[in-house]
Design a protein around this motif. Structure first.
Motif, PDB file in Angstrom:
ATOM      1  N   ASN A  97      -2.023  -6.710 -11.026  1.00  0.00           N
ATOM      2  CA  ASN A  97      -2.910  -6.034 -11.087  1.00  0.00           C
ATOM      3  C   ASN A  97      -3.249  -5.520  -9.593  1.00  0.00           C
ATOM      4  O   ASN A  97      -4.233  -6.225  -9.190  1.00  0.00           O
ATOM      5  N   SER A 140      -5.142  -3.561  -8.301  1.00  0.00           N
ATOM      6  CA  SER A 140      -6.591  -3.345  -7.797  1.00  0.00           C
ATOM      7  C   SER A 140      -7.156  -4.709  -7.214  1.00  0.00           C
ATOM      8  O   SER A 140      -8.325  -4.419  -6.719  1.00  0.00           O
ATOM      9  N   TYR A 141      -6.761  -5.716  -7.500  1.00  0.00           N
ATOM     10  CA  TYR A 141      -7.322  -6.982  -7.095  1.00  0.00           C
ATOM     11  C   TYR A 141      -6.300  -7.508  -5.894  1.00  0.00           C
ATOM     12  O   TYR A 141      -5.065  -7.245  -5.986  1.00  0.00           O
TER      13      TYR A 141
END
Length: 79
Positions: A37, A39-40
């Motif tokens: 992910n 985004s993290y």
């Protein structure tokens, strides 16, 4: 540089846990986007008995164990 490759690292997925560990004196090896992910971020620390004890202490003090509504992996150990 060679030494880092031979050491075990611990991946920390929680920014709060990473901050807690740094406040306790553990040095951040590096941080990077999470591959699953992007985004993290994930935070990598050198694995030691003291680090693992600090993670357990954090989970005992600050993470609500038994809360099935919030399944979260805070750290992962790998070789």
């Amino acid at each position: 540089m060679q030494e880092t490759k031979n050491k075990k690292l611990t991946i920390v997925y929680s920014m709060q846990l990473a901050g807690y560990l740094m406040m306790r004196g553990f040095r951040l090896v590096r941080n990077s986007p999470d591959r699953k992910n992007p985004s993290y971020n994930v935070f990598l620390f050198r694995e030691s008995d003291m680090l693992l004890d600090a993670i357990d202490e954090y989970q005992t003090k600050y993470y609500k164990l038994g809360n099935s509504n919030q399944p979260e992996i805070l750290a992962q150990y790998f070789k």
